[in-house]
Write a protein that holds these residues in place. Structure first.
Motif, PDB file in Angstrom:
ATOM      1  N   MET A 137      15.234  34.857 -79.967  1.00  0.00           N
ATOM      2  CA  MET A 137      15.079  33.407 -79.960  1.00  0.00           C
ATOM      3  C   MET A 137      14.219  32.954 -78.789  1.00  0.00           C
ATOM      4  N   ALA A 138      14.394  33.610 -77.632  1.00  0.00           N
ATOM      5  CA  ALA A 138      13.627  33.238 -76.440  1.00  0.00           C
ATOM      6  C   ALA A 138      12.134  33.488 -76.627  1.00  0.00           C
ATOM      7  N   GLU A 139      11.778  34.400 -77.525  1.00  0.00           N
ATOM      8  CA  GLU A 139      10.373  34.733 -77.750  1.00  0.00           C
ATOM      9  C   GLU A 139       9.743  33.887 -78.849  1.00  0.00           C
ATOM     10  N   ASN A 140      10.540  33.036 -79.507  1.00  0.00           N
ATOM     11  CA  ASN A 140      10.036  32.228 -80.609  1.00  0.00           C
ATOM     12  C   ASN A 140       9.616  30.853 -80.102  1.00  0.00           C
ATOM     13  N   GLU A 141       8.354  30.475 -80.348  1.00  0.00           N
ATOM     14  CA  GLU A 141       7.821  29.239 -79.795  1.00  0.00           C
ATOM     15  C   GLU A 141       8.385  27.985 -80.455  1.00  0.00           C
ATOM     16  N   TRP A 142       9.077  28.149 -81.587  1.00  0.00           N
ATOM     17  CA  TRP A 142       9.649  26.992 -82.278  1.00  0.00           C
ATOM     18  C   TRP A 142      11.136  26.839 -82.000  1.00  0.00           C
ATOM     19  N   THR A 143      11.686  27.678 -81.133  1.00  0.00           N
ATOM     20  CA  THR A 143      13.116  27.620 -80.807  1.00  0.00           C
ATOM     21  C   THR A 143      13.296  27.158 -79.369  1.00  0.00           C
ATOM     22  N   PHE A 144      14.234  26.230 -79.167  1.00  0.00           N
ATOM     23  CA  PHE A 144      14.485  25.653 -77.852  1.00  0.00           C
ATOM     24  C   PHE A 144      15.968  25.787 -77.521  1.00  0.00           C
ATOM     25  N   SER A 145      16.258  26.058 -76.246  1.00  0.00           N
ATOM     26  CA  SER A 145      17.645  26.226 -75.831  1.00  0.00           C
ATOM     27  C   SER A 145      17.792  25.834 -74.371  1.00  0.00           C
ATOM     28  N   VAL A 146      18.932  25.225 -74.049  1.00  0.00           N
ATOM     29  CA  VAL A 146      19.233  24.880 -72.658  1.00  0.00           C
ATOM     30  C   VAL A 146      20.180  25.907 -72.043  1.00  0.00           C
ATOM     31  N   GLY A 147      20.631  26.873 -72.833  1.00  0.00           N
ATOM     32  CA  GLY A 147      21.588  27.865 -72.356  1.00  0.00           C
ATOM     33  C   GLY A 147      20.914  29.113 -71.817  1.00  0.00           C
ATOM     34  N   LEU A 148      21.648  29.860 -71.002  1.00  0.00           N
ATOM     35  CA  LEU A 148      21.155  31.135 -70.500  1.00  0.00           C
ATOM     36  C   LEU A 148      21.105  32.153 -71.634  1.00  0.00           C
ATOM     37  N   PRO A 149      20.198  33.130 -71.552  1.00  0.00           N
ATOM     38  CA  PRO A 149      20.255  34.244 -72.510  1.00  0.00           C
ATOM     39  C   PRO A 149      21.628  34.891 -72.481  1.00  0.00           C
ATOM     40  N   VAL A 150      22.060  35.391 -73.610  1.00  0.00           N
ATOM     41  CA  VAL A 150      23.440  35.856 -73.732  1.00  0.00           C
ATOM     42  C   VAL A 150      23.754  36.995 -72.769  1.00  0.00           C
ATOM     43  N   ASN A 151      22.770  37.847 -72.457  1.00  0.00           N
ATOM     44  CA  ASN A 151      23.053  38.947 -71.537  1.00  0.00           C
ATOM     45  C   ASN A 151      23.413  38.421 -70.143  1.00  0.00           C
ATOM     46  N   GLU A 152      22.740  37.356 -69.697  1.00  0.00           N
ATOM     47  CA  GLU A 152      23.061  36.793 -68.388  1.00  0.00           C
ATOM     48  C   GLU A 152      24.428  36.122 -68.399  1.00  0.00           C
ATOM     49  N   GLN A 153      24.791  35.526 -69.521  1.00  0.00           N
ATOM     50  CA  GLN A 153      26.132  34.951 -69.634  1.00  0.00           C
ATOM     51  C   GLN A 153      27.193  36.027 -69.472  1.00  0.00           C
ATOM     52  N   TRP A 154      26.960  37.153 -70.106  1.00  0.00           N
ATOM     53  CA  TRP A 154      27.963  38.216 -70.076  1.00  0.00           C
ATOM     54  C   TRP A 154      28.019  38.913 -68.733  1.00  0.00           C
ATOM     55  N   TRP A 155      26.909  38.997 -68.013  1.00  0.00           N
ATOM     56  CA  TRP A 155      26.971  39.562 -66.670  1.00  0.00           C
ATOM     57  C   TRP A 155      27.913  38.734 -65.805  1.00  0.00           C
ATOM     58  N   GLY A 156      27.822  37.415 -65.927  1.00  0.00           N
ATOM     59  CA  GLY A 156      28.741  36.561 -65.184  1.00  0.00           C
ATOM     60  C   GLY A 156      30.175  36.730 -65.650  1.00  0.00           C
ATOM     61  N   GLY A 157      30.348  36.890 -66.986  1.00  0.00           N
ATOM     62  CA  GLY A 157      31.687  37.090 -67.514  1.00  0.00           C
ATOM     63  C   GLY A 157      32.319  38.385 -67.044  1.00  0.00           C
ATOM     64  N   ILE A 158      31.517  39.444 -67.013  1.00  0.00           N
ATOM     65  CA  ILE A 158      32.048  40.736 -66.574  1.00  0.00           C
ATOM     66  C   ILE A 158      32.418  40.697 -65.101  1.00  0.00           C
ATOM     67  N   LYS A 159      31.604  40.030 -64.287  1.00  0.00           N
ATOM     68  CA  LYS A 159      31.936  39.903 -62.871  1.00  0.00           C
ATOM     69  C   LYS A 159      33.267  39.162 -62.704  1.00  0.00           C
ATOM     70  N   TRP A 160      33.482  38.123 -63.543  1.00  0.00           N
ATOM     71  CA  TRP A 160      34.745  37.399 -63.456  1.00  0.00           C
ATOM     72  C   TRP A 160      35.913  38.332 -63.778  1.00  0.00           C
ATOM     73  N   VAL A 161      35.753  39.175 -64.787  1.00  0.00           N
ATOM     74  CA  VAL A 161      36.804  40.133 -65.138  1.00  0.00           C
ATOM     75  C   VAL A 161      37.085  41.055 -63.957  1.00  0.00           C
ATOM     76  N   MET A 162      36.028  41.577 -63.348  1.00  0.00           N
ATOM     77  CA  MET A 162      36.201  42.490 -62.216  1.00  0.00           C
ATOM     78  C   MET A 162      36.923  41.816 -61.052  1.00  0.00           C
ATOM     79  N   ASP A 163      36.601  40.539 -60.825  1.00  0.00           N
ATOM     80  CA  ASP A 163      37.197  39.834 -59.689  1.00  0.00           C
ATOM     81  C   ASP A 163      38.630  39.379 -59.944  1.00  0.00           C
TER      82      ASP A 163
END
Length: 220
Positions: A137-163
Motif C-alpha cells: 500500500m505504501a508503494e501505491n500512489e493512489w493509496t493514502f494513510s496516516v498510520g505507521l506501516p504495520v511492521n513499525e506498529q508491531w515493533w512497538g507492540g513487541i517492545k511493550w510485551v518485553m517490558d
C-alpha cells in the motif's frame, strides 16, 4: 473536534479534492449542489464488527461535520457503505458496488481489502484512504494513510510485551492469525526481524557474558 478528528477531516478533504480533479462529480439536483460520494467498505456484521463499527460512526460524524459546516461550498458529501463481513470473496464486489453507485474515492479501514484494490485504483483514478498501511500500500500512489506501516506498529507492540510480560510465567509466545495477505505477512516478518535482532545481539554478547540486558529484561 480533537486532533485525530481534524487529521481525518484534512485527509478526506485532500482526497475529495483529488477525486474532484480526476473524475469530476455529478449534480445531485439539490439547488446545484454537487454530490461527492465516498465508498466505505468495511465489516459491520462480521467477526471484527466490534472494532470496525466505531470507525464507521467516526466517518459518519466526519461527513456530517463537512456537510453542516460546508468547508467546500456547493458540495454535499455522502457515504456509500458496503459490509464485507471480513469475507475476502466480498472485497472486490464491494469495490465494484460503490464504484457503480458513483463513488469518487474509497475509504477502506481494512488493509486486507485495500490490497485487493491496488491493481484497479490507477485505472479507475480512484483514491483510496486507509488508516493502516502495509508495504504494498505504501508503494501505491493512489493509496493514502496516516498510520505507521504495520511492521513499525508491531515493533512497538513487541517492545511493550518485553517490558510488561510476567517472566515468571515463562517466555512470551506471539501468534499471528489472519488471511495470508501482505498485511499478515508484514506482521510475521516484523516479529521475525525483532527476534532475529535479539538473537544476533545476544549471540555477540554471549562470548563475554552469561546473559545480556535487552529492553529491561535479562536474556540468557
Amino acid at each position: 473536534m480533537g486532533r485525530m478528528g481534524k487529521t481525518v477531516v484534512c485527509c478526506l478533504l485532500a482526497l475529495v479534492l483529488l477525486a474532484t480533479l480526476t473524475l469530476g462529480c455529478g449534480n445531485n439536483g439539490d439547488g446545484g449542489r454537487i454530490a461527492i460520494k465516498a465508498g466505505y467498505i468495511t465489516d459491520l456484521t462480521g467477526p471484527i464488527a466490534s472494532v470496525m463499527v466505531p470507525h464507521y460512526y467516526a466517518y459518519h460524524d466526519v461527513v456530517k461535520y463537512l456537510n453542516e459546516n460546508d468547508p467546500m461550498p456547493g458540495a454535499e458529501f455522502e457515504l456509500l457503505t458496503y459490509d464485507t463481513q471480513v469475507n475476502a470473496a466480498r472485497f472486490l464486489p464491494g469495490y465494484e458496488w460503490v464504484k457503480e453507485r458513483g463513488a469518487k474515492l474509497i475509504l477502506s479501514p481494512m488493509p486486507q481489502a485495500s490490497e485487493v484494490y491496488l491493481p484497479f485504483l490507477a485505472k479507475d483514478k480512484m483514491p483510496n484512504y486507509s488508516p493502516t498501511c502495509s508495504a504494498p500500500m505504501a508503494e501505491n500512489e493512489w493509496t493514502f494513510s496516516v498510520g505507521l506501516p504495520v511492521n513499525e506498529q508491531w515493533w512497538g507492540g513487541i517492545k511493550w510485551v518485553m517490558d510488561n510480560w510476567d517472566y515468571s510465567q515463562g517466555k512470551p509466545k506471539i501468534g499471528v492469525i489472519g488471511y495470508l495477505t501482505d498485511y499478515e505477512l508484514d506482521v510475521k516478518k516484523a516479529i521475525e526481524e525483532w527476534v532475529a535482532a535479539c538473537l544476533l545481539y545476544t549471540s555477540d554478547a554471549a562470548d563475554e557474558l552469561d546473559g545480556v540486558d535487552l529492553g529491561g529484561r535479562r536474556i540468557i
